[in-house]
Design an enzyme around this catalytic site. Structure first.
Site, PDB file in Angstrom:
ATOM      1  CG  HIS A 110      -1.813  -1.196   1.248  1.00 47.15           C
ATOM      2  ND1 HIS A 110      -2.430  -1.648   2.379  1.00 47.15           N
ATOM      3  CD2 HIS A 110      -2.176  -2.059   0.274  1.00 47.15           C
ATOM      4  CE1 HIS A 110      -3.134  -2.730   2.109  1.00 47.15           C
ATOM      5  NE2 HIS A 110      -2.992  -2.999   0.836  1.00 47.15           N
ATOM      6  CG  LEU A 111       4.254   1.405  -1.966  1.00 44.79           C
ATOM      7  CD1 LEU A 111       4.867   0.778  -3.212  1.00 44.79           C
ATOM      8  CD2 LEU A 111       5.343   1.918  -1.060  1.00 44.79           C
TER       9      LEU A 111
END
Lengths: 573, 435
Positions: A500-501
């Protein structure tokens, strides 16, 4: 997005750097659930030998290349990370879209740390609601509503905002672990709910006519292409219909090098890509360019193409690379008595039971001194045998011998994990830019990530994880391993955390502090739209996919209804 | 799929194949220049109903330009070009020539068509439908100046005259055929169903058994219970009965199941595989809903060919054994490891995604060929406009021995009340890919 634009009558070409993937073949049982090929040898993930990024914690360090996939796992090939994700499919808390405004209203401006570059999304939940609804119907999402059209309807999350319609499928069943967590948190006065999962709890046919099979909790979601066709992915839920459209073309093995601009730099003319079949550079022209290359590579392509001004942390100017963030996820483990079987091999990537009591907007952060929050959940996603053997009996336990074996068996059968999946805020010296040293296989500078954990987020994580102690007691845990971030502990890219960037090319109301307007349109080159979690100005306690899908449909809607009639900026700059 | 006709084509004394090779160009057809769109649409729909494309369009060649090969023990023959090209196709055919070829199997030069062309079924087509079809093949299809490769048959098998005798014996008189089918039902829906199944749909070409002469035993529902009672083994797939047998026919399929199967290739009772898939892909998925319902209702009037077939009843004992991890039954361990993830321990599958094995007529067939074939080779459902998702059944011939496959097949045929006979290793060995 491609489906939306072909529906609008456009001729659409997708350039994909990896191979084509028809899940009907590559996802077929039993080869698809080979853990060695899958998780260990990274079957569906990015091939770092051609392109990667460099990482450092602080501005005064020299970044080094990310040579082995570990902390995060970008996808490659048709479907991308949307093929190998887990399926946690959340909406958003309305106030999370105006977190800066909401924080100032409640706690005052001084509550925001000086180096935190907090800003609002410039879009509201009510505006996005129809698109959350649409995405859930396309994804075949399983869940339980709390409020539909202003009326309480079910046993869903009491903190969740109003919905226009119920989930398309009923919630996934609780695993044994999730049921224990539900009972314990209920007993303690919290508000447990079934996590919304893009894992189909029933056979389902979506509005495109694409079908899903029902999940059987085999546990091969994250990192795999679901052989039961029950985890939503572009491959299962959209491409079967899209591939039939004569206006649609998919070019696999096409590594895009840059978006081409005209002389004014105000208009994109197409893209240059390397055809990996013959290693020749090719050009494609286009009237409208949509970047959908995953958060990191959307930012990379904007920097390589000269779309917008690169962010400079020293002068605090420029927008491309600004407000990069990650996710403060830590996983704790409880061991239950040996007469209670959690059977860790059972699982589904999006299923589980969560509480939002430390994530919801009304939770008073004042006394604790942090911005953001974190749901807690038991999301038993299925521990595969190699992973179970690698984990053994937990921290500080023997790594070999008879004790290791008995620990491992006990852990596999009787333990459960609880995640604190928290938000991560954005800071002036956390950002993305082009690396001055390292280049990729095409002689282009690598993307450089400057990232580490900050006190606000560590404080939040430590506070929330601490709340697990009474929950572990209520569950009757015989042993507890609480894992939390430590102050001044730098980000370690060698340990898997999550993919989850976010941020780096964010949406907003001001072209000086955002790369994109509220419709995900580039302020600088208005025939470029950028779809991805790069658009989020800061991190959320929820997984990004639900919001990202809603924003994609929101953007597509405005392209179809406004932009195509009169191409140009949708918001005056 | 062409090969589904081959077993009767190989009956060498009678069979060959017609090259529609028009010898005369003088009698150019006269057609009104303005063709109403509705007539063109009707003709296009007739071409879909008759599945003309199945034989006359080969991959990589223009539509309807022929070229589909039929590899026979006696040589290879090729389907013909039926585009309106005057040299290579049927551009010189008048409507009367066209009607005679379609319904009577006589080509323009008076010679007889090989009965791979299902003219005994097409005999029922009404004048109005023939007219529409003619208009479509002359104005709606682009002429293609290409010929299929020449047939490669050696004398005396290349002689065409014996076909004429076959035609005299077996092809129905057009008027009588039309009247017979029309008289079967007074209910207009059933009458439409009979017209479609016995006529354009030519279902009997595969699903009705053939006699010694290789003619279908009967062309109509009236002709007795052999009609659509199953057509033996073609391309190593058992062609099932479409009659109302409880175990091996459509006795437990509802009207909506039959409609969904023909429209989308999948129904809660079973999904398409093998030679039926191209029929759905090229033809039945585009039938109108009212025609599909007519077909389903007509099929439901066909009484069982096999009387006293014991009713299939679900038996939970195998399910219960699997669910309490009792894998003592032969093949149970293999079933759990390889099959149960999709078809479930209760054998009921998951709707239209993974078909049920419990009570599935294909599983209950006396002849286990289809079941063994699909376990060995696997199959992928077609992507259709009516159902775009193509799901896969993996093939197991590389991972499992013949004995393993025999054991799995035995287990599936026995469990859940299926109670069908066992399968030997040799049965598995003898089935090889038709692909």
């Amino acid at each position: 997005m491609a489906k939306e634009l072909t529906e609008a009558g456009l001729s659409v070409t997708i350039l994909e750097r990896g191979e084509d993937r028809h899940t009907a073949e590559t996802g077929a049982y039993p080869n698809s659930i080979d853990e060695l090929r899958g998780s260990v040898r990274k079957r569906l993930f990015q091939k770092l030998s051609r392109n990667s990024l460099t990482i450092r914690n602080r501005i005064d360090q020299t970044a080094l290349p990310y040579r082995q996939l570990a902390a995060f796992l970008p996808g490659e090939g048709v479907g991308g990370a949307g093929l190998h994700w887990s399926g946690c499919h959340f909406r958003v808390m309305p106030d999370d879209l105006r977190l800066r405004s909401a924080t100032i209203e409640r706690y005052g401006k001084k509550f925001i740390p000086d180096d935190m570059t907090l800003q609002d999304f410039d879009v509201t939940y009510d505006e996005l609601e129809p698109f959350f609804d649409k995405a859930e119907k396309v994804f075949g999402t399983s869940g339980e509503a709390h409020m539909v059209q202003g009326k309480p309807t079910g046993n869903g999350n009491v903190f969740a905002p109003n919905r226009s319609s119920p989930f398309p499928l009923p919630p996934m069943e609780d695993t044994f672990s999730a049921a224990q967590f539900r009972a314990a948190t209920q007993e303690l006065g919290y508000h447990p709910y079934s996590m919304p999962a893009a894992n189909a709890s029933r056979p389902y046919t979506n509005p495109y006519g694409c079908q899903m099979g029902p999940c059987n909790f085999c546990g091969y979601c994250s990192g795999y292409d679901c052989f039961l066709y029950s985890k939503a992915s572009p491959n299962i839920n959209i491409l079967p219909a899209l591939r039939r459209d004569p206006g649609f073309t998919l070019v696999p093995q096409a590594q895009v090098l840059r978006i081409t601009l005209d002389q004014s730099k105000k208009r994109a003319t197409g893209a240059v890509y390397v055809d990996l079949n013959d290693h020749h550079e090719k050009t494609i022209s286009a009237d409208l360019v949509i970047l959908g290359a995953f958060q990191l590579y959307n930012v990379h392509l904007m920097l390589l193409s000269g779309i917008g001004t690169p962010y400079d942390p020293h002068t605090n100017t420029g927008t491309i690379g600004r407000n990069f963030f990650y996710q403060t996820i830590t996983t704790s483990r409880f061991w239950l008595p040996k007469n209670r079987y959690t059977n860790q091999f059972v699982g589904a990537g999006g299923a589980g039971v969560a509480i939002d009591d430390f994530n919801q907007p009304d939770f008073d952060r004042g006394p604790h001194g942090f911005i953001g929050g974190s749901p807690l959940w038991v999301n038993q996603a299925g521990v595969k045998p190699i992973a179970a053997a690698s984990a053994g009996g937990g921290k500080g336990r023997p790594r070999w011998g008879a004790q290791y074996k008995s620990d491992m068996i006990e852990t596999y059968k009787h333990s459960l994990s609880v995640d604190a999946h928290g938000s991560n805020m954005t800071y002036r010296d956390v950002y993305l830019d082009l690396d001055p040293t390292w280049t990729n296989a095409y002689d282009q500078p690598l993307l450089r990530m400057t990232f580490t954990w900050k006190d606000n987020d560590v404080r939040m994580n430590r506070y929330v994880v601490d709340q697990l102690k009474p929950i572990a007691r209520a569950m009757g845990a015989t042993r507890t391993e609480l894992n939390m971030l430590d102050y001044n502990q730098p980000f370690d890219s060698r340990l898997y955390q999550t993919t989850h960037l976010g941020g780096g090319a964010i949406m907003g109301s001001n072209p000086r502090t955002s790369a994109l307007n509220r419709y995900l349109q580039s302020w600088d080159v208005p025939n470029v739209f950028v779809i991805g979690a790069n658009a989020f100005p800061h991190g959320l306690g929820y997984n990004p996919t639900g919001l990202l899908a809603a924003l994609a449909y929101w953007s597509a809607h405005h392209i179809r209804t406004t932009y195509l009639k009169s191409p140009g900026p949708l918001v005056p700059s | 799929m062409m090969q589904r006709y081959l077993s009767f084509l190989s009956f060498y004394t009678l069979i060959g194949w017609l090259a529609f090779s028009p010898a005369h160009a003088e009698d150019t057809p006269s057609i009104a220049h303005e063709v109403p769109a509705s007539l063109m649409e009707q003709g296009h729909y007739q071409a879909i109903l008759g599945d003309c494309m199945a034989c006359h369009s080969a991959p990589g060649r223009p539509a309807y330009s022929g070229g589909v090969p039929f590899a026979l023990p006696i040589g290879t023959i090729y389907a013909t070009n039926i585009t309106p090209d005057p040299i290579h196709g049927i551009g010189t055919y008048t409507e009367a020539d066209f009607a005679r070829a379609i319904r009577q199997g006589i080509r323009k030069d008076g010679r007889t068509l090989y009965p791979a062309m299902p003219y005994p079924s097409y005999a029922r087509l009404s004048d109005s439908d023939i007219h529409a079809l003619y208009v479509y093949f002359h104005h709606g299809v682009a002429p293609q100046p290409v010929s299929p490769p020449p047939n490669r048959l050696t004398w005396p098998l290349s002689m065409r005259w014996p076909l004429t005798f076959w035609r005299w014996f077996f092809a129905p008189n057009v008027t009588k055929a039309q009247q017979r089918t029309a008289a079967e039902f007074t209910d207009p829906v059933l009458a439409r169903g009979a017209y479609l199944v016995e006529g354009a749909g030519h279902c009997g070409a595969c699903h009705t058994p053939r006699g010694l002469t290789m003619a279908e035993k009967t062309q109509t529902a009236q002709g007795g219970s052999s009609f659509l009672s199953g057509g033996g083994v073609l391309e190593q797939w058992v062609v099932p009965s479409l009659r109302q047998e409880n175990r091996t026919g459509l006795g437990r399929w509802h009207e909506d199941d039959i409609v969904a199967f023909l429209k989308t290739g999948r129904a809660p009772t079973g999904v398409s595989f093998g030679s039926m898939t191209p029929v759905i892909e090229h033809s039945t998925h585009a039938y109108s809903d009212s025609d599909l319902h007519a077909i389903a209702r007509f099929l439901q009037t066909l009484t069982p060919a096999t009387l006293h077939e014991k009713e299939w009843q679900y038996d939970p004992s195998s399910r219960d054994a699997l669910q309490r991890a009792d894998l003592s039954e032969r093949g149970a361990q293999l079933y759990i490891d390889r099959c149960a993830a999709c078809h479930r321990t209760d054998g009921r599958g998951y709707g239209t995604v993974f078909p049920p094995l419990a009570g599935n007529p294909v599983v209950l067939s006396k002849d286990p060929t289809s079941l063994i074939h699909i376990i060995k080779e696997g199959d992928t459902m077609p992507s259709l406009s009516t159902a775009p998702s193509s799901f896969s059944m993996p093939g197991f011939k590389k991972t499992l021995s013949d004995q393993d496959i025999a054991d799995i097949t035995r287990f599936i045929r026995h469990a859940w009340g299926n109670n069908e006979s066992g399968v030997q290793k040799e049965d598995v060995k003898n089935i090889r890919s038709g692909k």
